[in-house]
Design a protein around this motif. Structure first.
Motif, PDB file in Angstrom:
ATOM      1  N   PRO A   1       1.289  -0.857  -0.194  1.00 53.84           N
ATOM      2  CA  PRO A   1       0.184  -0.341   0.132  1.00 53.84           C
ATOM      3  C   PRO A   1       1.127   1.405  -0.204  1.00 53.84           C
ATOM      4  O   PRO A   1       0.331   2.361  -0.637  1.00 53.84           O
ATOM      5  CB  PRO A   1      -1.255  -0.528   1.512  1.00 53.84           C
ATOM      6  CG  PRO A   1      -1.147  -1.158   1.699  1.00 53.84           C
ATOM      7  CD  PRO A   1       0.504  -2.343   1.227  1.00 53.84           C
ATOM      8  N   SER A   2       2.195   0.902   1.053  1.00 54.66           N
ATOM      9  CA  SER A   2       2.367   2.542   0.502  1.00 54.66           C
ATOM     10  C   SER A   2       3.663   2.721  -0.291  1.00 54.66           C
ATOM     11  O   SER A   2       3.728   3.924  -0.974  1.00 54.66           O
ATOM     12  CB  SER A   2       4.301   1.769   1.996  1.00 54.66           C
ATOM     13  OG  SER A   2       4.626   0.885   1.219  1.00 54.66           O
TER      14      SER A   2
ATOM     15  N   THR B   1       0.670   4.505  -2.975  1.00 62.04           N
ATOM     16  CA  THR B   1       0.556   6.029  -2.221  1.00 62.04           C
ATOM     17  C   THR B   1       1.804   6.707  -3.071  1.00 62.04           C
ATOM     18  O   THR B   1       1.517   8.109  -3.448  1.00 62.04           O
ATOM     19  CB  THR B   1       0.592   5.711  -0.571  1.00 62.04           C
ATOM     20  OG1 THR B   1      -0.354   5.343   0.536  1.00 62.04           O
ATOM     21  CG2 THR B   1       0.452   7.126   0.335  1.00 62.04           C
ATOM     22  N   THR B   2       2.959   6.389  -3.007  1.00 56.76           N
ATOM     23  CA  THR B   2       4.213   6.915  -3.423  1.00 56.76           C
ATOM     24  C   THR B   2       3.738   7.128  -4.600  1.00 56.76           C
ATOM     25  O   THR B   2       3.676   7.889  -4.968  1.00 56.76           O
ATOM     26  CB  THR B   2       5.289   6.123  -3.445  1.00 56.76           C
ATOM     27  OG1 THR B   2       5.881   6.050  -1.709  1.00 56.76           O
ATOM     28  CG2 THR B   2       6.423   6.854  -3.797  1.00 56.76           C
TER      29      THR B   2
ATOM     30  N   THR C   1       1.055   7.182  -6.177  1.00 51.51           N
ATOM     31  CA  THR C   1      -0.218   8.278  -6.543  1.00 51.51           C
ATOM     32  C   THR C   1      -0.160   9.241  -6.305  1.00 51.51           C
ATOM     33  O   THR C   1       0.382  10.381  -6.769  1.00 51.51           O
ATOM     34  CB  THR C   1      -1.556   7.996  -5.138  1.00 51.51           C
ATOM     35  OG1 THR C   1      -1.621   6.786  -5.407  1.00 51.51           O
ATOM     36  CG2 THR C   1      -2.220   8.897  -5.352  1.00 51.51           C
ATOM     37  N   LEU C   2       0.795  10.185  -5.512  1.00 52.26           N
ATOM     38  CA  LEU C   2       1.357  11.326  -5.611  1.00 52.26           C
ATOM     39  C   LEU C   2       2.473  11.737  -7.030  1.00 52.26           C
ATOM     40  O   LEU C   2       2.462  13.240  -7.167  1.00 52.26           O
ATOM     41  CB  LEU C   2       2.561  11.527  -3.627  1.00 52.26           C
ATOM     42  CG  LEU C   2       1.566  11.056  -2.939  1.00 52.26           C
ATOM     43  CD1 LEU C   2       2.527  10.674  -1.504  1.00 52.26           C
ATOM     44  CD2 LEU C   2       0.431  12.326  -2.527  1.00 52.26           C
TER      45      LEU C   2
ATOM     46  N   ALA D   1      -8.497  -0.372  -3.075  1.00 53.59           N
ATOM     47  CA  ALA D   1      -7.645   0.444  -2.128  1.00 53.59           C
ATOM     48  C   ALA D   1      -8.203  -0.114  -0.443  1.00 53.59           C
ATOM     49  O   ALA D   1      -6.851  -0.459   0.339  1.00 53.59           O
ATOM     50  CB  ALA D   1      -7.495   1.853  -2.004  1.00 53.59           C
TER      51      ALA D   1
ATOM     52  N   TRP E   1      -5.529  -2.262   1.584  1.00 51.19           N
ATOM     53  CA  TRP E   1      -4.991  -1.746   2.772  1.00 51.19           C
ATOM     54  C   TRP E   1      -5.210  -3.241   4.012  1.00 51.19           C
ATOM     55  O   TRP E   1      -4.162  -3.111   4.852  1.00 51.19           O
ATOM     56  CB  TRP E   1      -5.967  -0.315   3.189  1.00 51.19           C
ATOM     57  CG  TRP E   1      -4.588  -0.507   4.689  1.00 51.19           C
ATOM     58  CD1 TRP E   1      -3.479   0.052   5.060  1.00 51.19           C
ATOM     59  CD2 TRP E   1      -5.447   0.940   5.684  1.00 51.19           C
ATOM     60  NE1 TRP E   1      -3.778   0.649   5.863  1.00 51.19           N
ATOM     61  CE2 TRP E   1      -5.769   1.182   6.178  1.00 51.19           C
ATOM     62  CE3 TRP E   1      -7.290   0.935   5.456  1.00 51.19           C
ATOM     63  CZ2 TRP E   1      -5.626   2.300   7.586  1.00 51.19           C
ATOM     64  CZ3 TRP E   1      -7.482   1.471   6.328  1.00 51.19           C
ATOM     65  CH2 TRP E   1      -7.006   1.837   7.247  1.00 51.19           C
TER      66      TRP E   1
END
Length: 293
Positions: free
Chosen positions: A60-61, A64-65, A67-68, A165, A169
């Motif tokens: 998940p991390s 997230t990266t 996505t950013l 998501a 998660w």
């Protein structure tokens, strides 16, 4: 030679399916784009996204990266395209949104799947969802001056992304019988989108093709540069970086033409960008993959 064959194995199915749609229309057969598009975007694509995220082995991390990174890449690309439109003295309402909004669904998803497998598809659906939200908010706002953020929130693909998501998660999974049914519906998405892309290109009436050519070439350079620099800055893993570059540099989305038609921009100029950039992608996508695979 092995590299050439690998790239052909990835890209040939994509363009052959698009050619099926193109040929189908040219032979005079009926194809209801509105119905197929609604079926894909309301049902099949959300199912594809949900299962891809739920089953992915990506941390998940890492998502997230990505996505950013995707948000940042599109922000950088927006600034670059705005500068290009202003320097070329083009109409912002007509040209800015199409230059930014790539065909991350019809082309991006299958290319990511064929090139990088299920892991690549998991990354690609995240970029696709971000592009969808951006298109239905900022894209419509640019063309019409009245884009509504609530429209994007109501899109099924956004809900499927958030739900997928959450399952990723929490480590949840739907019952096997339900997962199989959802996966089967999602498997319709990629061939439907590729055939529909070919149909749409066959039906468009492009204008100002000379301008569309140089804009499309410059656009590819800006897209690849923005995605590469941002991806390296975020230190994305190799597959995530490759998917980001491929997704951001996909040709102009057919939805850009539909938005221009609906809100009174010069839709024929946008059609020119869609047709030229899509034909150009027959060369640019294999070249890009040759450096990434």
């Amino acid at each position: 030679m092995n590299l050439v064959l690998t790239v052909l194995e990835i890209t040939a199915p994509v363009f052959l399916l698009a050619a099926v749609g193109f040929t189908w229309v040219k032979l005079g057969f009926e194809y209801r784009v509105e119905f197929v598009t609604r079926l894909a975007m309301t049902l099949s694509v959300p199912c594809l996204i949900f299962v891809a995220l739920m089953r992915t082995d990506i941390e998940p991390s890492a998502l997230t990266t990505l996505t950013l990174a995707a948000i940042t890449a599109y922000g950088v690309l927006t600034v670059l395209c705005f500068a290009l439109v202003k320097l070329a003295k083009l109409d912002i309402r007509t040209f800015l949104a199409p230059l930014i909004m790539g065909n991350t669904g019809n082309l991006g998803l299958p290319v990511a799947l064929f090139a990088f497998g299920d892991q690549g598809l998991g990354y690609a659906v995240v970029v696709f969802a971000i592009m969808g939200i951006y298109s239905f908010t900022f894209g419509i706002w640019i063309v019409s001056g009245g884009g509504s953020p609530t429209k994007a929130i109501k899109e099924p693909l956004v809900g499927a992304t958030l739900l997928g998501a959450l399952f990723l998660w929490q480590g949840w999974e739907t019952p096997t019988f339900l997962t199989n049914a959802i996966e089967l519906i999602g498997q319709m998405a990629i061939p439907m989108m590729l055939i529909t892309l070919g149909v749409a290109v066959a039906r468009l009436s492009p204008a100002n093709l000379g301008r569309a050519v140089w804009l499309s070439v410059l656009r590819v350079g800006l897209c690849v540069a923005a995605a590469t620099v941002v991806g390296l800055w975020f230190a994305l893993p190799s597959v995530a970086l490759a998917v980001l570059i491929v997704q951001v540099s996909t040709p102009v989305a057919v939805t850009s033409y539909l938005i221009a038609e609906k809100y009174g921009a010069d839709s024929q100029d946008v059609a020119g960008l869609v047709v030229v950039s899509t034909l150009l992608s027959i060369v640019t996508i294999p070249l890009t993959l040759a450096f990434l695979v």
